[in-house]
Scaffold this motif. Sequence first.
Motif, PDB file in Angstrom:
ATOM      1  N   VAL A 715     -21.600  13.002  35.666  1.00  9.56           N
ATOM      2  CA  VAL A 715     -21.074  12.088  36.686  1.00  9.56           C
ATOM      3  C   VAL A 715     -21.500  10.667  36.333  1.00  9.56           C
ATOM      4  CG1 VAL A 715     -21.032  11.487  39.133  1.00  9.56           C
ATOM      5  CG2 VAL A 715     -21.204  13.894  38.456  1.00  9.56           C
ATOM      6  N   GLU A 803     -16.091  11.765  36.574  1.00 11.42           N
ATOM      7  CA  GLU A 803     -16.832  12.990  36.334  1.00 11.42           C
ATOM      8  C   GLU A 803     -16.233  13.725  35.146  1.00 11.42           C
ATOM      9  OE1 GLU A 803     -16.422  16.219  39.196  1.00 11.42           O
ATOM     10  OE2 GLU A 803     -15.011  14.973  40.328  1.00 11.42           O
ATOM     11  N   VAL A 813     -17.201  15.493  42.831  1.00  6.24           N
ATOM     12  CA  VAL A 813     -17.471  14.214  43.495  1.00  6.24           C
ATOM     13  C   VAL A 813     -16.369  13.930  44.502  1.00  6.24           C
ATOM     14  CG1 VAL A 813     -17.874  11.752  43.179  1.00  6.24           C
ATOM     15  CG2 VAL A 813     -18.622  13.365  41.413  1.00  6.24           C
ATOM     16  N   VAL A 837     -21.697  14.695  46.306  1.00  2.00           N
ATOM     17  CA  VAL A 837     -21.662  15.242  44.950  1.00  2.00           C
ATOM     18  C   VAL A 837     -22.223  16.656  45.002  1.00  2.00           C
ATOM     19  CG1 VAL A 837     -22.479  14.991  42.588  1.00  2.00           C
ATOM     20  CG2 VAL A 837     -21.925  12.956  43.930  1.00  2.00           C
TER      21      VAL A 837
END
Length: 1102
Positions: A715, A803, A813, A837
């Motif tokens: 991420v 991501e 996310v 997340v």
Amino acid sequence: MSVRGWRIWQKNDGGTMEIVVEPPPRRDEVLVIVGNAVYTKDVTSFDDDRRLYKKISDGYGIMGILRITPEDSVLVVVTGVISVGKLKDDADILRVTGTEFIPLNTMAVTGNDVDTRLPSLQRLISSGSFYFSASPSFDLTLSAQRRAEGAGSDFRFFWNRCLHFPLERHSIDPSLWFLKCMCGSVLVRTVYVGHRTARAAIVSRLSCERVGTRFNVRGANDLGAVANFVETEQLLVFEEEEVSFVQIRGSIPLFWDQPGLQVGSHKVKLRAFEASVPAYYRHFYQLRKLYEDVAVVTLLGSKEGERLLGDAFKTQHSKCAPDVPFIAFDYHAEMKSSRENIERLKKQMFPIAERHGYFHSKGGIVVRHQSGAMRTNCLDCLDRTNCVQTLLGLHMLCAQLAGLQIETTNANTFTRIEEVFKDVWQKNGDQCSVIYAGTGALEGKSKLKDASRSIARTIQNNLMDGSKQESFDLFLQGSAVPPVLFDRASNLLPTSLVQGNYYFREYPSAVENLLEQADTLTSPAPLTIFVGTWNVNGGKNMHNVAFRNEAKLSDWIFPHANLVSVSDMDENPDIVAIGVEELVDLNASNIVKASTTNQRLWCEGLRKTLHERAPYVLLGCEQLVGVCLFVFAKAALAPFLKDFSIASVKTGMGGATGNKGSVGLRLVVHSTSIVFVCSHFAAGQNEIRDRNEDYATAMKKLQFSGGRTIDSHDVIFWFGDFNYRISMGGEEVKRAVRSNQIDLIVGGDQLTVQKQAGMTFVGFEEGPLNFAPTYKYDTFSDDYDTSEKCRTPAWTDRVLWRETNWRGGMNKVQLRAYGRCELKTSDHRPVYALFTVDAQAVDWTKAEGVVEDVVGLMGPPDATVICSLVYPRDPMFPAALVDTVLDRVRELGVPVLATNRVDGDLWLFLESGESALAALSMDGISIGQGQELTVRLRTPDWMDTVGPKISAHDPSAITFAGASVDAMGGDGSSLFNFDEDDEEVASTMLRMAPPERPRPPSARSGGTPRMDGGSTPHRVPSGSSLANLDWPSDTSSSFGSISTQSPFEASWTSIPAPVPPPLTTLTALRASPSIPPSIPSRPAPPPPPRAAATVNPFMRQG
């Protein structure tokens, strides 16, 4: 091993390279290497075909097989040695002075096609710092006491262990073919005791768990391993008796480094000080496990960064290991004052060392054990540490000689042996220093000699150590598995298992299959993450927020109350990442050396705002001129965090200056890697290309520890003042804003256009721009720029994310809110984004089963099958049938690397374990003239013999008797995250603070009595120390409630927080925590007509 007894032969057969390692005489086998296949065969069989081979090298031994890339390997042959002496009659210790790399594939090691890393690695191995024993039965990685206990090789000091993995994979005993090498120093001398002789030696073993050069590797890692950790053994061998005394040294077990050029001064930067508690515990747990009792001697001084580091060390130790003796001695200051001051240190050290004792064996029978070790450190663990360890070693020499009863033989014997050890200790210090710093130790005897070595160190450490560090990493880790895949596997499983087991190091397919099982191995662990960015226009108006009656910081960081879309979220984010641009004025003096005063004040203000809601710890704070990144996390989340790393890159004036640039912080939460990047790109309405180039430069050059880049993370959160403008007229934009028709101007946003064209932020996402442009305002006003330039409003301040969904499935996310906050002290408005997340937490109850499934599906790692005839007619497998068998194997689509006829069997070495399982389908077929073929695996029980066991690598087995949340913060520990620059200025600003007005008690949490008869809520009051609070009994914020969920955490027991040592920092200026003072500020400027009362910007307003 006085001659080169090992010969290397080569045969090229149709493009296939075959290497044969022939050992010294009296061995009946040779080692054959064909690509990734390794096997042994009779020397007589090789003699029959010797004419087909060409001898290409000979040597004193083989270090092993080093994987340079997933496809290429080299055989490391020792071609030059010097004998340093014998520790036992059959144990000649040899120092490596020359090596040769023999390619095992098609790669070149000389000429224009050579891998550029190999010459540097060859110089490193041949530099005289590697040693091995001529006798395989004498393990140089072990101290005398551990050898007597029958311990296996100490992997901390077994430097070429990963070079043994190819033989372990093929079920061949590496000790019969490869050397065991240690790095460090071995010095042996012979001394006469009457007509008899004794051997005196100093053996220093450098750990390979966290190895590197002086300014590249500092402090501890998450598992508690520290840089420049050395075990030094003072050894005496006399006839059948042996005495040994062990000391240790190592870097301070905190997260710290020394970034930038280090010329003359030694700037120290502490990272994630509060989150280093688990690593600190693990370090001392391992020391106690290996050495029993441990005592600490720190020799840090009071100059520059050493004072900061020393105070942090003392504070952390008082919380985490209060029962371990801690001796602080400012070596430079004390010795400069008077040489007699060393007696005070002796009085503290010697009784502890005498209580630990020494090891003594006689005729193989242990007479006594050493029950502890003294851990000594200075900043580099070199010069001062050498002096103190020498002092302690010579003191214990008296006891060792008394144990051997040598001093009674002759009155001059002790003096003679002492002089020998003084000389050996001095040379030992030089050799240890060369490995870590590039020069010999500074002795303090000759100013000219020390000055020349200091200059050489400066050049070596700042300009040349990069390639040396790369050589260390290549030698210890190899490159059999792509780094990104290996990094992801290390996030899923304990690092010691993935890096220390040949199965994952030698079998790239196993890593890929493990990652495919990631969803089975993990379960979602939802996190709330706040990301904010604000260009504060030099920070000069930061103290006027309250003065102008504007909103406070909590309205920016905690916007939940006014947002319906996030009403179902946890009230407080788990991680808070805040980027501040133009923290200081971007003038020439700040570009050369930026002030950190504003950084300190902002950090303290942010901490206070966060602590009003929940206990948070500072994970990192990094400033690049005007760009500053702060990352905080809830204290309860800290045990699940690891692999912190910070990096920055300049992009101003083509990368020459830091007035524009990017700062990044990366970490791993559970098993999910996250990176936060804050940037300030080129300004100007039309400088679109420059901004795109700034992005590309940051993406390419921002590198974290281990060579990780931005792209290598699961991420990415990228935010800051990107300076992309709106390509429309100013009045047109303002009219659209006034009429709340924001969608009319989104099409002119330069960042949106450039993203769609694939010119910048490719693959990144952003929330809808449904708020007004955040730039450029008149300060303290809702009016856009009314100056002569009358700049067009723009969304310069942005938050984007991306991501890498390598696990598949749904996105991890989710954006919950994206907007701006109305703080008006700058010409920009702050922007925030709230995310959820789904970090992936490893389910350790499933981990063992998943790994076993991977091992089972991959087949035997040696990838070898044995073919036999049911009714053999000859003692050897018929050569005429070999091609027939190979044809049947090729029909299965299985490539064969090599074959070997062993008596009546035909061994097939295949490409992978899956290929071996596929070849079993040939069992029972007829070949030749109706002969039945049987096919079996060479290692049918591979599941039991090679399956890596997680339980053997599980750090959760470590139980700590430590502190709870109190050990993770408070006592002004955030101040340890700063340089010591501008401390006097900051202290002056603190003293000028107005007192904070009293606050009413919290209705939710109740209160505790105050001295003035009121009450103070249980929440952390502004300016108070986190460690001095009486926390509520709710165990949700205590480490004790999560002590069995992850191998990266500890079992915590709450104890009273110790009183920290006096600090000459900002904390020392605070008042008693019972009446919390405010964070002070500069005096407020003269108020305009609608002025309000003067209050600090970070204070809660009444």
